[in-house]
Design an enzyme around this catalytic site. Structure first.
Site, PDB file in Angstrom:
ATOM      1  N   HIS A 197       7.367  -9.024  -7.445  1.00 12.62           N
ATOM      2  CA  HIS A 197       6.085  -9.215  -6.780  1.00 12.62           C
ATOM      3  C   HIS A 197       5.011  -8.801  -7.781  1.00 12.62           C
ATOM      4  CE1 HIS A 197       8.476  -9.439  -3.175  1.00 12.62           C
ATOM      5  NE2 HIS A 197       7.441  -9.451  -2.363  1.00 12.62           N
ATOM      6  N   GLU A 200      -0.206  -9.764  -6.023  1.00 14.16           N
ATOM      7  CA  GLU A 200      -0.497  -9.886  -4.579  1.00 14.16           C
ATOM      8  C   GLU A 200      -1.761  -9.067  -4.321  1.00 14.16           C
ATOM      9  OE1 GLU A 200       2.413  -8.053  -1.977  1.00 14.16           O
ATOM     10  OE2 GLU A 200       1.712  -9.165  -0.213  1.00 14.16           O
TER      11      GLU A 200
END
Ligand code: HPA
Ligand code: ZN
Length: 337
Positions: A197, A200
Site C-alpha cells: 500500500h 493512499e
C-alpha cells in the site's frame, strides 16, 4: 450513453485488492461472536453499520481490528472466505488475490496456522463450487516493527508454496516502506511477489520507496502518485499495476466526492489502473459496485470498463496461459454483449 450495470456486473474480472478481514459483514460478526462467545460492543447490525463513519484511515483501522476479534477458528476463516467468493462470483469475478493480516490474529494469541489453514480451505472450496481461482497475499502491519514482520515471514515458511506474495498495509503515515527493507528482501529471495500500500494517505515519496527499495510488482492504491508528474510517467512507462479502490477512497476521505475520483484520469494518463473493493463490508460495496458507482460518477466508457477488466488479469499473478484465457473471455463477452 452510459454503460449498463448488467454489462459491468457481468464482465469477467479479477479482484486484486481485497482484505479478507474487511469482508466481515456485521451479520457474520454477530454470528461468530455468538458461536465463539466473544463479546462485541454493539447491540445490533444497524448499530454496527452506524459506527462505520470514518474520517481517515486510522478511524477505520481501529474498528476493523476490533471486528477481527470475533475470528477465532479455522472454520471462521473458511466461512469468511467462502462468503466472499460467493459474492465475487455473483459480481462476475473469476479470480482474486486476497490479502490477510497474520499479525492481527497472532498478536491476540491465535496460532499462525489458524487463519491460513482456514483461508486456504475456503479458497479451495470456492474453486470447486464456483470455478473462481485465487491467490493469497500475506500482509505485514506497518504500524508494528520490522522484527514482527520477520517473525511472521518465518512462521509462514512451511506455507510458502501456497502464498503468492507479501504486502504492506495498516497505518501508512509515519511508516514508510523503507522501514521494511529487510523483510521484503527476504520475501523476494524466497520468490514471493511483492505488493505494498503506498500513496493512499502517504506522500508520493512512499511510492518511490515502494518501487526503489521494496521492488514492488504492484502498488496498492497509489492515488497520491498523481501529485508527482515524473513519478506518474515512471509508473506509466513501467506498466505498473495500481490496485485502486474507489469506494474505500470515498469512505476514508481520500476523495470527498466520487465525482472527484481520479480513476478516469488515471486511465487517460495511461496508468494501469484496476478497480477493487478493499474492505467491502466496511466501505459499502463489493467489486462490481466499485466499477458501477465509479462509472456513473466519473463517466467511464464501455472501452474503459473493458480496459479495467483486462488490467485486472494482466496485473494479476496468474500464469501467461491463464491470463490469455481470461482476456479471450472478456473479448468474447464484449462481442456478445
Ligand atoms: N489501507 C491500509 N491498510 C488497510 C486497508 C487500507 O485501505 N484496509 C485494510 N488494511
Ligand atoms: Zn487495502
Amino acid at each position: 450513453m452510459s454503460v449498463s450495470e448488467a454489462f459491468i456486473r457481468g464482465i469477467p474480472k479479477a479482484e486484486l485488492h481485497l482484505h479478507i478481514e474487511g469482508s466481515l459483514e456485521p451479520e457474520q460478526m454477530f454470528e461468530f461472536s455468538r458461536r465463539n462467545k466473544v463479546a462485541i460492543p454493539f447491540k445490533s447490525v444497524q448499530e454496527v453499520r452506524a459506527a462505520y463513519a470514518f474520517s481517515n484511515l486510522q478511524d477505520f483501522l481501529d474498528i476493523y481490528y476490533q471486528g477481527a476479534n470475533v475470528l477465532q477458528t479455522e472454520e471462521d476463516f473458511r466461512d469468511l472466505a467462502l462468503a466472499y467468493f460467493e459474492r465475487l462470483n455473483a459480481d462476475g469475478g473469476r479470480h482474486a488475490e486476497i490479502f490477510f493480516d497474520p499479525e492481527t490474529h497472532t498478536d491476540r494469541g491465535l496460532p499462525f496456522s489458524v487463519a491460513i489453514n482456514g483461508l486456504l480451505a475456503g479458497m479451495k472450496e470456492a474453486e470447486a463450487k464456483y470455478g473462481v481461482t485465487s491467490g493469497l497475499i500475506m500482509c505485514f502491519l506497518r504500524h508494528l516493527d520490522e522484527a514482527s514482520s520477520l517473525k511472521t515471514l518465518a512462521s509462514a515458511e512451511p506455507y510458502l508454496d501456497r502464498i503468492a506474495g507479501v504486502g504492506l498495509d495498516s497505518s501508512e503515515k509515519g511508516h514508510p516502506p523503507s522501514k521494511f527493507t529487510r523483510v521484503f528482501k527476504a520475501a523476494r529471495d524466497r520468490g514471493l511477489k511483492i505488493c505494498a500500500h503506498a500513496g493512499e494517505e502517504g506522500p508520493p515519496e512512499y511510492v518511490h520507496e515502494a518501487l526503489d527499495i521494496l521492488h514492488v510488482d504492484r502498488i496498492d492504491h497509489g492515488n497520491r502518485a498523481l501529485e508527482d508528474e515524473a513519478l506518474t510517467q515512471r509508473l506509466v512507462k513501467q506498466g505498473m499495476t495500481l490496485t485502486v479502490c474507489p469506494l474505500s477512497n470515498l469512505k476514508l476521505c481520500v476523495v470527498h466526492d466520487l465525482k472527484d475520483h481520479p480513476m478516469k484520469r488515471m486511465l487517460q494518463l495511461g496508468l494501469k489502473a484496476t478497480c477493487n473493493s478493499d474492505d467491502p463490508a466496511y466501505f459499502g460495496g463489493y467489486v462490481a459496485d466499485n466499477y458501477i458507482r465509479t462509472a456513473q460518477a466519473v463517466g467511464l466508457t464501455r472501452e474503459e470498463i473493458i480496459t479495467l477488466a483486462k488490467n485486472s488479469f494482466t496485473g494479476s499473478f496468474l500464469d501467461a496461459a491463464s491470463i490469455a484465457n481470461h482476456i479471450a473471455a472478456i473479448n468474447a463477452y464484449a462481442s456478445a454483449n
